[in-house]
Scaffold this active site. Structure first.
Site, PDB file in Angstrom:
ATOM      1  CD  GLN A   6     -12.255  -2.646  10.503  1.00 47.72           C
ATOM      2  OE1 GLN A   6     -12.669  -2.724  11.749  1.00 47.72           O
ATOM      3  NE2 GLN A   6     -10.803  -2.781  10.140  1.00 47.72           N
ATOM      4  CB  CYS A  36     -12.328  -8.320  14.986  1.00 41.44           C
ATOM      5  SG  CYS A  36     -13.071  -8.202  16.597  1.00 41.44           S
ATOM      6  CE  LYS A  85      -6.224  -2.957  11.654  1.00 38.19           C
ATOM      7  NZ  LYS A  85      -6.089  -4.326  12.500  1.00 38.19           N
ATOM      8  CG  HIS A 117      -2.734  -6.869  14.183  1.00 45.27           C
ATOM      9  ND1 HIS A 117      -3.573  -6.853  15.236  1.00 45.27           N
ATOM     10  CD2 HIS A 117      -1.564  -7.280  14.979  1.00 45.27           C
ATOM     11  CE1 HIS A 117      -3.205  -6.809  16.364  1.00 45.27           C
ATOM     12  NE2 HIS A 117      -1.951  -6.956  16.280  1.00 45.27           N
ATOM     13  CG  ASN A 157      -2.207  -2.412  13.241  1.00 47.97           C
ATOM     14  OD1 ASN A 157      -3.035  -3.598  13.545  1.00 47.97           O
ATOM     15  ND2 ASN A 157      -2.116  -1.383  13.871  1.00 47.97           N
ATOM     16  N   GLY A 158       0.328  -3.133  14.529  1.00 45.16           N
ATOM     17  CA  GLY A 158       0.688  -3.917  15.998  1.00 45.16           C
ATOM     18  C   GLY A 158       1.670  -3.690  16.626  1.00 45.16           C
ATOM     19  N   GLY A 179      -2.704   2.014  16.148  1.00 47.74           N
ATOM     20  CA  GLY A 179      -3.949   1.891  16.632  1.00 47.74           C
ATOM     21  C   GLY A 179      -4.246   2.415  18.057  1.00 47.74           C
ATOM     22  NE  ARG A 180      -7.504  -2.341  20.598  1.00 41.31           N
ATOM     23  CZ  ARG A 180      -8.909  -2.004  20.854  1.00 41.31           C
ATOM     24  NH1 ARG A 180      -9.025  -1.130  22.003  1.00 41.31           N
ATOM     25  NH2 ARG A 180      -9.755  -2.509  20.533  1.00 41.31           N
TER      26      ARG A 180
END
Length: 279
Positions: A6, A36, A85, A117, A157-158, A179-180
């Site tokens: 990325q 971000c 993304k 996201h 995502n999310g 992701g996290r």
């Protein structure tokens, strides 16, 4: 592999140069970060704030795509794609039209894969952590993108932490990004190949992972890599298990890490974790 790199930026020439480097270093995909929300990232003119400039993002994607023309993944032999993304909006935008138009314009640069996201990014007033929790999730926006652009690939995502949730999202999106949750509890992924791709049942345990990572760390430290750059990403391996706190403490011990000895991984497993976790 496959491994994606990325990039964050908004200078077309620099992004094109980095895309070439990604191909030379063996990456299978190059992704542009338009998601971000941190203020530091905004000051660098990249991340979620780029959603306000879809024409610029289009030009960045075009420059990267052109730079990768004719280059293929050494692993698969397939062309190396440029993916994006992004969020579904910025600040308190709640209009689907915003993200639809963003995708439509950016796709003119050659992007065909979008990781969505499904939250807006509030550029002022929220920390990056709060931006992952406070803005409401709108999975329906991601699903609508999939319907409006059937020739593209959309990965949602999310807030997705369970396999059953991922299965539900695969009914309306082409893919799911975790992701996290995967980072903080990596063992949650150990059944993915079995449940989603029909692989044989894995008999590996967490201790098998430690032994494999010990071998990896031995190779990498011999090349000059600092052990701390490996162990910091393994802190969550035993999340929720007895001994997890001791595991994290040992892998964060600055004195032991300074020795750069991969045996720290084996010592942490043997000295702080009950034998039953191997089952």
């Amino acid at each position: 592999h496959p491994v994606a790199l990325q990039l964050g930026g908004s200078e077309t020439d620099e992004l094109a140069h980095c895309a070439k480097l990604a191909a030379e270093w063996g990456y299978d995909e190059v992704n542009l970060n338009c998601g971000c929300p941190s203020e530091r990232v905004q000051r660098g003119a990249f991340g979620a704030c780029l959603m306000a400039e879809p024409l610029l993002v289009r030009d960045c994607v075009k420059a990267m795509t052109d730079a990768l023309a004719g280059r293929v993944s050494a692993r698969s032999g397939a062309p190396i794609p440029v993916t994006v993304k992004h969020r579904i909006g910025i600040d308190k935008t709640d209009s689907y039209d915003f993200v639809r138009d963003f995708v439509g314009i950016v796709s003119e640069g050659g992007a065909r894969v979008f990781i969505v996201h499904a939250r807006s990014a509030w550029l002022k007033g929220l920390s990056p952590k709060e931006n992952r929790e406070v803005p409401p999730l709108r999975y329906d926006f991601a699903a609508q993108l999939n319907r409006d652009f059937p020739d593209f690939i959309f990965v949602v995502n999310g807030g997705i932490t369970a396999h059953i949730d991922a299965l539900a999202h695969l009914q309306t999106s082409d893919g799911v990004m975790i992701g996290r949750h995967a980072y903080h509890e990596p063992w949650a992924l150990h059944e993915v190949d079995q449940q989603f791709f029909g692989a044989a049942v894995s008999m590996r345990s967490r201790l098998d992972v430690v032994e494999a990572m010990h071998a990896y760390a031995t190779r990498e430290t011999a090349r000059g890599v600092q052990l701390r750059h490996i162990t910091r990403h393994m802190l969550g391996l035993f999340q929720g298990m007895p001994g997890a706190r001791a595991w994290r403490r040992m892998l964060s011990d600055s004195t032991r890490l300074a020795r750069n000895d991969p045996d720290l991984l084996l010592d942490a497993a043997q000295q702080t974790l009950p034998a039953r976790i191997a089952a």
